[in-house]
Write a protein that holds these residues in place. Structure first.
Motif, PDB file in Angstrom:
ATOM      1  N   SER A 182      -6.469   7.079  -5.041  1.00 61.02           N
ATOM      2  CA  SER A 182      -6.401   6.129  -6.151  1.00 61.02           C
ATOM      3  C   SER A 182      -6.637   6.882  -7.447  1.00 61.02           C
ATOM      4  N   ASN A 228      -2.216   3.331  -6.881  1.00 60.80           N
ATOM      5  CA  ASN A 228      -3.151   2.804  -5.869  1.00 60.80           C
ATOM      6  C   ASN A 228      -4.426   2.318  -6.548  1.00 60.80           C
ATOM      7  N   SER A 257      -6.081  -1.348  -2.275  1.00 61.47           N
ATOM      8  CA  SER A 257      -5.710  -0.128  -3.004  1.00 61.47           C
ATOM      9  C   SER A 257      -6.778   0.951  -2.920  1.00 61.47           C
ATOM     10  N   GLY A 265      -2.180   1.258  -2.086  1.00 60.26           N
ATOM     11  CA  GLY A 265      -1.255   0.198  -2.434  1.00 60.26           C
ATOM     12  C   GLY A 265       0.177   0.672  -2.327  1.00 60.26           C
TER      13      GLY A 265
END
Length: 393
Positions: A335, A360, A372, A377
């Motif tokens: 992320s 993400n 996420s 995601g």
């Protein structure tokens, strides 16, 4: 997504505030020691990919601040609702929670203790950068976290030492979710969270040690932090643990500022299902976070001197921030968040305008809110524009 930095002024060295945001100080002085204040804020969100162009109410904040030679304290309470992104509620105040509520005692100018709902002394303080829209650290539960307990602060020359013991996270406020707190904290999952868990964090111990020093022309601070707590699983009745460590650097050279941080978070829950995820919650939502991962933050800023537009614009800051949560599980996607922005005062208003990029990311670009920060995601970069306009009193 908050910005008022007064809660840190009495607890940190000046270097620890280099990256903090500043707001107009217009609190109402009730007595020589007690100030009452607050804020009313609006927000603008623009994301053409999701057909979002909203300008509406953001939040109302009430605050109190007490400061004498010995006794100190602070309280702050927030109200949301009716307007985007809380337009699923009918009234302002349908979502509300406390941010701070503590009292303290100063033994002398260099030593104090705070008891109540106060900020955990972990990593860069009070925020992980110069931005208004906070970093990945906020959604993984390491940045700007307030819990219920006691914190001791001591300044010894160039050394700043902070140690805290926290019984539990903040009490739940009012909302539609199990995540009814200001901070992102370990929570019971709502029914919409796939693979959600029901853990409660207890007995959090935190230690932060920082030293001020000069590195050539750079006025600097380097520091290390550690955190450990128990994770009580309400389904299995077994206890796991949460551990985190961080190293940070703050530097200031004239108008230039730099903030760097690397942190490791490792949780070992005792969930009935997968132990690769722990559910967190805050701001009226719950979502999964990977139980193990590294957090990286880099922030650069530039203070523009002078006043503009007939002296109505002042305190201009330009900044760029990158943060990433690199998860340990092989099939979990990293992320990432990038923020490019500026903040300034316009007469009695304080304004932040930011270009947000997320990959993400649970909240930028309409990614998966619940997954996420876990498996990931869409794994695509999304962007949107954000502005916050606040009147602080």
């Amino acid at each position: 997504m908050n910005l008022n930095t007064t809660r840190a002024l009495r607890s940190l060295t000046p270097l620890a505030l280099l990256g903090a945001l500043s707001t107009p100080a217009m609190a109402i002085q009730v007595t020589d020691n007690l100030d009452l204040g607050g804020a009313v804020r609006a927000r603008w969100d623009y994301d053409p990919d999701r057909d979002i162009q909203k300008f509406n109410f953001d939040t109302a904040i009430l605050s109190a601040n007490y400061n004498s030679d010995t006794w100190i304290g602070e309280a702050k309470y927030r109200f949301y609702g009716r307007a985007y992104p809380y337009n699923y509620t009918k009234h302002v105040g349908d979502v509300q929670f406390a941010e701070l509520a503590w009292i303290g005692y100063k033994f002398n100018p260099d030593q104090q203790v705070q008891v109540g709902l106060n900020q955990l002394p972990f990593g860069l303080q009070p925020y992980f950068g110069s931005t208004f829209y906070q970093t990945m650290g906020s959604v993984v539960g390491l940045e700007d976290v307030e819990e219920v307990g006691a914190k001791y602060i001591q300044q010894s020359g160039d050394w700043n030492i902070q140690a805290g013991y926290y019984l539990r996270p903040a009490w739940q406020g009012k909302g539609t979710s199990n995540g009814e707190t200001y901070s992102s904290v370990v929570s019971e999952a709502d029914s919409y969270v796939t693979d959600g868990s029901n853990n409660q964090e207890r007995n959090t111990v935190v230690l932060r040690v920082a030293k001020a020093l000069d590195l050539g022309p750079w006025k600097s601070e380097v520091g290390i932090s550690g955190l450990t707590s128990s994770l009580e699983n309400r389904d299995t009745n077994n206890d796991g643990r949460r551990n985190a460590m961080a190293v940070h650097y703050i530097g200031k050279n004239g108008p230039w500022g730099v903030q760097l941080q690397a942190a490791r978070q490792q949780m070992s829950p005792r969930n009935p299902g997968t132990d690769e995820l722990v559910t967190f919650g805050g701001y009226d939502a719950t979502y999964n976070v990977a139980s193990r991962g590294n957090l990286y933050v880099a922030d650069v800023s530039y203070d523009v001197s002078g006043k503009y537009l007939f002296d109505q614009i002042s305190g201009v800051k330009l900044y760029a921030n990158y943060s990433a949560f690199d998860k340990s599980a092989d099939d979990f996607k990293t992320s990432q968040r990038m923020i490019f922005g500026t903040s300034f005062s316009l007469s009695k208003l304080w304004i932040a305008t930011e270009w947000l990029y997320g990959k993400n990311d649970p909240v930028i670009g309409g990614g998966s809110l619940t997954q996420s920060l876990g498996a990931g995601g869409s794994n695509q970069w999304e962007n949107q524009l954000y502005m916050n306009i606040g009147y602080y009193f």
